[in-house]
Design a protein around this motif. Structure first.
Motif, short mmCIF file in Angstrom:
data_model
loop_
_atom_site.label_atom_id
_atom_site.label_comp_id
_atom_site.label_asym_id
_atom_site.label_seq_id
_atom_site.Cartn_x
_atom_site.Cartn_y
_atom_site.Cartn_z
N PRO A 26 0.81 -1.22 0.00
CA PRO A 26 0.00 0.00 0.00
C PRO A 26 0.84 1.27 0.00
N LEU A 27 2.00 1.19 0.63
CA LEU A 27 2.91 2.33 0.66
C LEU A 27 4.29 1.83 0.28
N ASP A 28 5.16 2.76 -0.03
CA ASP A 28 6.49 2.34 -0.46
C ASP A 28 7.25 1.59 0.62
N TRP A 29 6.90 1.82 1.87
CA TRP A 29 7.70 1.25 2.96
C TRP A 29 7.02 0.10 3.69
N ILE A 30 5.94 -0.32 3.15
CA ILE A 30 5.28 -1.44 3.82
C ILE A 30 4.79 -2.46 2.80
N VAL A 31 5.03 -3.69 3.11
CA VAL A 31 4.55 -4.80 2.27
C VAL A 31 3.75 -5.75 3.15
N LEU A 32 2.54 -6.05 2.72
CA LEU A 32 1.70 -7.01 3.42
C LEU A 32 1.64 -8.28 2.58
N ARG A 33 1.69 -9.39 3.21
CA ARG A 33 1.67 -10.63 2.43
C ARG A 33 0.93 -11.72 3.19
N SER A 34 0.35 -12.58 2.42
CA SER A 34 -0.38 -13.69 3.03
C SER A 34 -0.38 -14.86 2.06
N ALA A 35 -0.47 -16.03 2.62
CA ALA A 35 -0.51 -17.23 1.76
C ALA A 35 -1.31 -18.30 2.47
N ILE A 36 -1.99 -19.07 1.69
CA ILE A 36 -2.64 -20.27 2.22
C ILE A 36 -2.41 -21.37 1.18
N ALA A 37 -2.03 -22.51 1.66
CA ALA A 37 -1.67 -23.55 0.70
C ALA A 37 -1.86 -24.92 1.33
N ARG A 38 -2.08 -25.87 0.46
CA ARG A 38 -2.12 -27.25 0.88
C ARG A 38 -0.78 -27.89 0.52
N SER A 39 -0.42 -28.92 1.24
CA SER A 39 0.79 -29.66 0.88
C SER A 39 0.63 -31.09 1.36
N TYR A 40 1.54 -31.92 0.96
CA TYR A 40 1.46 -33.32 1.36
C TYR A 40 2.83 -33.95 1.21
N ARG A 41 2.97 -35.13 1.71
CA ARG A 41 4.24 -35.85 1.55
C ARG A 41 3.97 -37.33 1.37
N VAL A 42 4.52 -37.88 0.30
CA VAL A 42 4.39 -39.33 0.12
C VAL A 42 5.42 -40.01 1.03
N PRO A 43 5.06 -41.15 1.57
CA PRO A 43 6.03 -41.85 2.42
C PRO A 43 7.29 -42.21 1.63
N SER A 44 8.41 -42.21 2.32
CA SER A 44 9.68 -42.54 1.67
C SER A 44 9.80 -44.05 1.50
N PHE A 45 10.76 -44.45 0.70
CA PHE A 45 11.03 -45.89 0.53
C PHE A 45 11.31 -46.54 1.89
N GLN A 46 12.08 -45.84 2.69
CA GLN A 46 12.42 -46.40 4.00
C GLN A 46 11.17 -46.64 4.83
N GLU A 47 10.28 -45.67 4.80
CA GLU A 47 9.06 -45.80 5.61
C GLU A 47 8.15 -46.90 5.07
N LEU A 48 8.16 -47.06 3.77
CA LEU A 48 7.26 -48.07 3.19
C LEU A 48 7.87 -49.46 3.20
N TYR A 49 9.13 -49.54 2.82
CA TYR A 49 9.68 -50.86 2.50
C TYR A 49 10.90 -51.24 3.32
N LEU A 50 11.11 -50.62 4.46
CA LEU A 50 12.24 -51.02 5.29
C LEU A 50 12.16 -52.53 5.52
N PRO A 51 13.24 -53.26 5.24
CA PRO A 51 13.16 -54.72 5.39
C PRO A 51 12.77 -55.11 6.81
N ASP A 52 12.00 -56.16 6.91
CA ASP A 52 11.56 -56.65 8.21
C ASP A 52 12.73 -57.31 8.92
N LYS A 53 13.24 -56.64 9.94
CA LYS A 53 14.38 -57.18 10.69
C LYS A 53 13.91 -57.79 12.00
N GLY A 54 12.62 -57.98 12.12
CA GLY A 54 12.09 -58.52 13.36
C GLY A 54 11.74 -57.42 14.34
N PHE A 55 12.71 -56.56 14.63
CA PHE A 55 12.47 -55.48 15.58
C PHE A 55 12.12 -54.17 14.88
#
Lengths: 676, 543
Positions: free
Chosen positions: A439-468
């Protein structure tokens, strides 16, 4: 060099410049113009003292694919901080909203958290090309050195529309060095406590129309250090001792090389970047259960080929494409694992190939200027391991983004929508919008709204079953949204004593189906979706330059990240963090820096069961350009010859960012950097 | 002149640099780093998760001891307050430490007080740099508990009131037909009584024709005599003091990833409290017994009505890590050892039960013994009347005698076996069995016909009612002998969205005395393993 002078329209200009570059409008003529604008002193000198936190834009510094999106973006150049002896984690840590958790001394790994996120919720890019691996969803930035970088850029808040899966907390983009009109060579050697030595050589030049840059850095540390043990207080009563002990098996060797070559082509540009990093280090394990012989060897590379071409359809249209391949091979061995179990020897290789193409079109309509961006991306990840069968995963993405501005950029609106699908998972729609008002030369107003996501990593999905321990193929992707609103106020007064800037941002976010390793049975751990968490907080940053020889910055971040199940602070996220920095002296020849780092109470167990109290650490550095003192006659050693001393944790306090990984006490490093 | 200035400047800078680089700090100038563990209204919390041992202390003062797993400390607790509070009012020490140059030059614990770091001692004797890992806890006296440790295999003696190690005098018998000091490498030489704070449970066991739990034959062992087939004991598990004996079970796990066990063993020590400090020595006439199955984990004292001192050994059987129904790979049993004879006289086979790792709970009338399960939501039980015969094991029959009805003239002692356990109720909001394979433990009241059983996954206590005939010769009806009175949720279940909540309950004890009469606080206490180690109290009988 092309320093951007601090001024009332600085932010706007900076943003416009970023937009300009991100849209790939860098014509050869413009390159030439920038070349003219470079400092005749080369980059051996510093930009104007008033711009401590400023970006220093060189020729084609912007990455081909701009992955920065959102309302809160920070950038910091590396050259001046390298001279102080800073490392990548130092630069990241001083940015508002960013917390760095370090797990040891020099050369040890560290994690990035932005606004309370976990490290896998902060994707890291190198020149716009994804650096994190699909194995863990994380990037180990301790495998890189700051020397090969020219700038570090951080977006706080969701950035999935641009960056794709994982960008829940924010996005880090590392910008590599580019060639300038005048050839430049930088040689830096340093030595530090714990038997650490480091050396780097960087050279960049233009040969006819070719721009060529190459960097190498090598690092070695013996790494072992003494630390004071933590005492456990139960009901206020101490148990155990606070003895000083030695942390062993920290030896580390690292070699990083980066080569970049670019050439104009058909009004555009083609560029090839090759990063190779090799790391060989001991893994000291937990404080209470040190691993004296565990080692890891990591070889990684990133190859990217980028092409920028003008689109003849519209005068300001452009086509960009990047083909990239990421490779990482990790070997881990521990001949003496806990409880005399079987010796461990694992080898994992990950390949990630991606093709991204973007068309940008600019046009005027509805009394405003509009940039329309259409991006498509395909990705194929492959994991191979000596422990289990190979796995692969393909993914595709489409993105549409419109950036509109009116009234001479006083109002900017940037809605975007990304569609992304990974093999075996549902289609994800990721909308987002960023609003920026001046609105003025010395002030900046900003806003954001967003969605995001994360696919599971290979480690999280397919870590070999080591028993523990095992993976979980039933994991759902993490789903998140974030909102922020903030303002930047610049001093409207011309008086030097009033040269300053204040930036404040309030943010909020929510994550569904957060993924974490948990005990799922009496003796088995596996990643599970842990329900909902909420984050609320604010960031304040301050810059004040009362005199060209006195430059101060301060940032404070308060993050309340809570699990819905307990309403307690999420483990590993400090409630508050304050960093203060004062820089004294004429920057082009002498600089004395003092830093204070306050970290609020840090939960090291879920539900606040165990907490590390707040702490303060002090760092300082002094740097001097010896060529500026004629009586020394050192000009023959280059345009600049910087000698610097840096001290960390000068109070010699016992500090740690996690329960079982102590950090070293007071330590020093000395560096000499020559600029030819 | 200029050159001289430059040299001086260079030398000065070099001096400063060298001084700085040699000026590394150790982080000890400020306050020592501290990690605060906050209690909840019901639980005292401490470090490490999963307390490996928990026991009430004899004496009836409402006291207990619990093991903080890492860093290992034994904490004495007063159960009078809510949550339980530490008995000590001063700092509780870790075990003494010494620098061990042959093991990386690090500080390593000297838990047995022999003046050499355990890891160093272990390495000297060819076992590599092994340090003790805490296991179970057993009350010996009000001021002395025994802590079993693995890796550096031993039984440690500790005063739970202040966490300090307690001395014992070790005495190694002279060589004889049944004892060879060379088979006990960590013990002092014969004839030289030595003060220590722990006794080693590392011993060579010899026998021909032994098979491990995978069916592979056991040949000579590199730590023992090369001429004889055998193995070395490891993974010290349960222990108990029975009269003037200490009995220690070693499960002899070879490789957890394959659920591979050497045959189970029970070590017998003489424990003489007539001297100060108490004197301990391996039993010269036969210090080691082989158990009937693999993986003995618990030792429970039991005295028959005729006054015969027995030890009930819970033989869990080979159990694999993981989840699912087929984790129990070999049969379970409860072995019966006559302590005076030093012989395994009987065994009560329980099939593929997978016995839990807490001692057998014996009711106030000493009629029934119940034990939890390691891999399912159930209890197993035996009828102790089957051991009443004072001549059991003294006849010509081959030992051990099977008390499952298969041997003529001997009763079937099985009440709840692997094929017909006592099932515990499932919490409706608990995790699916396919994901969480639970484990249970049980405690029985010493003043009435009641008890409680814990469920690791569900976070519940099953309140048990015992209906046992007064006549010991009357047979027990498994359908009515022990019934579930009600189910009480005491912590969150181990489900995905309970992150951070107190959960993963394990050992349960019933406080001695009458609730509301002898004490006002909680009458049942249990350990929880997540998110940190905890001991929590709950009122079951005294709302």
């Amino acid at each position: 060099m092309f320093p951007i002078r601090k001024g009332r329209a600085r932010l706007l200009g900076q943003a416009a410049l970023a937009l300009f570059w991100s849209l790939g409008l860098a014509t050869p003529a413009l390159h030439a113009a920038r070349g003219e604008a470079e400092s005749p002193e080369g980059s051996g000198t510093f930009p104007d003292p008033g711009s401590i936190e400023e970006i220093v834009v060189h020729g084609e510094a912007r990455p081909t694919m701009d992955v920065l999106a959102g309302a809160s973006i920070s950038r910091v150049g590396t050259d001046e901080r390298l001279i102080e002896g800073a490392r990548i984690d130092d630069l990241l840590a001083e940015m508002p909203g960013v917390q760095i958790r370090r797990f040891g001394g020099v050369g040890e790994r560290f994690e990035i958290s932005i606004r309370g996120s976990r490290p896998e919720q902060v994707p890291v890019f190198l020149d716009g090309v994804r650096l994190d691996t699909s194995l863990t969803g994380r990037s180990d930035l301790s495998t890189l050195c700051l020397d090969v970088l020219q700038e570090i850029q951080v977006t706080r808040g969701a950035g999935a529309a641009r960056a794709g899966s994982g960008a829940i907390g924010g996005v880090v983009n590392l910008v590599t060095r580019n060639a300038k009109a005048r050839p430049e060579t930088r040689l830096r050697v340093s030595a530090g406590s714990f038997g650490s030595i480091e050396g780097s050589l960087r050279h960049a030049r233009r040969i006819d129309e070719w721009s060529v840059s190459g960097s190498y850095c090598g690092f070695h540390t013996d790494g072992d250090y003494r630390f004071q043990r933590a005492r456990q207080f139960i009901g206020g009563l101490p148990t155990g001792s606070a003895r000083v002990e030695k942390r062993v098996n920290n030896e580390s060797d690292r070699h990083t090389g980066l080569f970049r070559i670019g050439h104009p082509i058909g009004g555009g540009r083609v560029r090839l970047t090759q990063l190779v990093s090799h790391l060989d280090r001991g893994l000291p394990g937990l404080e209470t259960n040190p691993r004296t012989r565990a080692k890891e060897r990591n070889l990684s590379s990133l190859t990217s080929l980028g092409l920028e071409l003008p689109v003849s359809l519209l005068p300001s249209g452009e086509f960009e494409a990047v083909l990239s391949h990421r490779f990482e091979r990790n070997r881990f061995e521990d001949p003496l694992p806990f409880l005399a179990g079987d010796p461990i020897q694992t080898r994992t290789e990950v390949h990630g190939s991606a093709l991204r193409a973007r068309i940008g079109l600019g046009f005027d309509a509805l009394s405003g200027r509009h940039e329309l961006d259409l991006l498509t991306e395909a990705r194929l990840d492959l994991r191979q391991s000596n422990e289990t069968t190979s796995r692969s995963r393909a993914g595709i993405a489409l993105r549409l983004e419109l950036e509109s501005s009116w009234w001479g950029d006083r109002l900017r609106l940037s809605p975007s929508l990304r569609m992304e699908r990974f093999e075996g998972l549902d289609v994800e729609w990721i909308p987002g919008i960023v609003i920026r008002i001046e609105p003025l030369d010395w002030i900046v107003l900003r806003s954001a709204i967003a969605r995001s996501y994360r696919v599971p990593s290979f480690q999280e999905l397919y870590l070999p079953d080591k028993g523990f321990e095992r993976g979980n193929e039933d994991l759902l992707p993490e789903e998140a949204w974030s909102f922020e609103i903030g303002a930047t106020l610049e001093s409207p007064f011309a008086h030097p004593w009033l040269d300053g800037e204040v930036e404040a941002t309030w943010f909020a976010g929510e994550i569904e189906n957060g993924i974490a390793f948990q005990l799922i049975s009496s003796n088995v751990s596996a990643p599970v979706n842990t329900g909902r968490s909420q984050t609320r907080g604010y960031e304040i940053s301050l810059r004040w330059t009362p005199h060209p020889w006195i430059r101060t910055t301060a940032t404070r971040t308060v993050t309340r990240a809570k699990l819905e199940s307990t309403h307690e602070q999420v483990v590993g996220v400090a409630v508050s963090q304050t960093d203060f920095r004062i820089e004294l002296g004429p920057r082009d020849r002498l600089k004395i820096v003092g830093e204070l780092h306050y970290t609020g109470r840090l939960p090291v167990s879920q539900n606040g069961a165990a907490v590390l109290p707040s702490r303060i650490a002090y760092d300082a550095s002094a740097s001097i350009d010896l060529t500026r003192f004629p009586f020394l006659h050192l000009e023959r050693f280059g345009r600049a010859l910087w000698l610097s001393v840096r001290g960390r944790n000068l109070g010699n306090a016992a500090i740690r960012d996690s329960r079982s990984f102590p950090r070293p006490g007071r330590n020093f490093s000395v560096a000499l950097e020559s600029v030819f | 002149m200029r050159r001289a200035i430059r040299y001086r400047l260079g030398a000065s800078i070099g001096l400063v640099v060298a001084s700085l680089l040699a000026c590394e700090g150790d982080g000890s100038d400020g306050a020592a780093p501290r990690i605060d563990f906050a209690p909840t209204p019901d639980c005292i919390r401490f470090a490490g998760g999963f307390p490996s041992g928990f026991t009430t202390l004899p004496g009836g003062a409402g006291e207990a001891a619990v093991v903080q797993f890492i860093p290992t400390v034994v904490l004495g607790l007063s159960l009078d307050s809510e949550p339980p509070r530490l008995l000590s009012d001063s700092a509780i020490p870790e075990f003494p430490e010494l620098v061990c140059s042959r093991c990386g030059g690090l500080l390593r614990v000297d838990s047995d007080s022999d003046g050499i770091a355990d890891a160093c001692r272990s390495d000297e004797l060819g076992f590599s740099c092994l340090s003790p890992v805490a296991g179970s806890l057993f009350a010996l006296e009000p001021t002395r508990v025994a802590l079993s440790t693995s890796s550096y295999e031993q039984l440690l003696f500790i005063d739970p009131r202040d966490g300090m190690l307690q001395p014992v005098e070790l005495e190694t018998p002279a060589p004889g037909a049944s004892f060879d000091p060379a088979d006990w490498p960590f013990w002092p030489p014969s004839g030289i009584p030595t003060i220590r704070s722990g006794l080693s449970t590392r011993a060579c066991v010899y026998a021909d024709g032994l098979l491990d739990s995978l069916g592979d034959p056991i040949g000579p062992n590199r730590f023992c005599s090369p001429d004889r087939n055998g193995f070395v004991t490891r993974f010290t598990a349960g222990a108990a003091r029975i009269g003037d004996h200490l009995l220690v079970a070693t499960s002899n796990l070879i490789r957890s990833s394959r659920a591979q066990f050497a045959p189970g063993t029970l070590l017998l020590f003489e424990y003489d409290t007539g001297s100060d400090p108490p004197r301990v020595r391996p039993r010269a006439d036969g210090p080691i017994l082989l158990t009937s199955g693999y993986n003995p984990t618990t030792v429970t004292p039991y005295t028959t009505p005729s006054g015969r001192a027995l030890a009930l050994i819970g033989v869990s059987g080979s159990i694999a890590l993981g989840t699912g129904p087929d984790l129990v790979r070999t049969d379970s049993a409860i072995d019966v050892v006559d302590v005076a004879m030093g012989r395994l006289i009987a065994t009560i086979p329980l099939g593929r039960a997978g016995l839990g790792f807490s001692p057998i709970a014996i009711d106030s009338n000493r009629r029934v013994g119940l034990i939890g399960a390691a891999t399912r939501r159930a209890l197993f039980g035996i009828d102790l009347a089957a051991l009443d015969d004072p001549l059991l094991g003294l006849g010509p029959e081959a030992l051990p005698i099977r008390l499952d009805g298969s041997v003529s003239g001997y009763p079937d002692a099985r009440l709840y076996s692997g094929d017909s356990p006592l099932p515990l109720p499932k919490r409706s909001t608990g995790p699916p069995d396919s994901q969480c394979t639970t484990q249970t433990s049980v405690a029985l009241s010493q003043i009435g016909p009641s008890g409680v059983a814990s469920d690791f996954c569900d976070g519940t206590l099953s309140i048990l009612h015992l209906d046992l005939p007064a006549d010991r010769t009357a047979s027990l009806d498994p359908g009515t002998a022990v019934t579930i009175e009600r189910l009480q949720a005491v912590t969150a279940p181990l489900v995905d969205d309970a992150t951070g909540l107190v959960r993963a309950i394990d050992r349960v004890v019933i406080r001695p005395g009458r609730p509301g009469v002898d004490f006002d606080g909680p009458d049942v206490h249990f350990t929880a393993g997540l998110p940190e180690g905890a001991v929590c109290g709950v009122r079951i009988r005294n709302p």
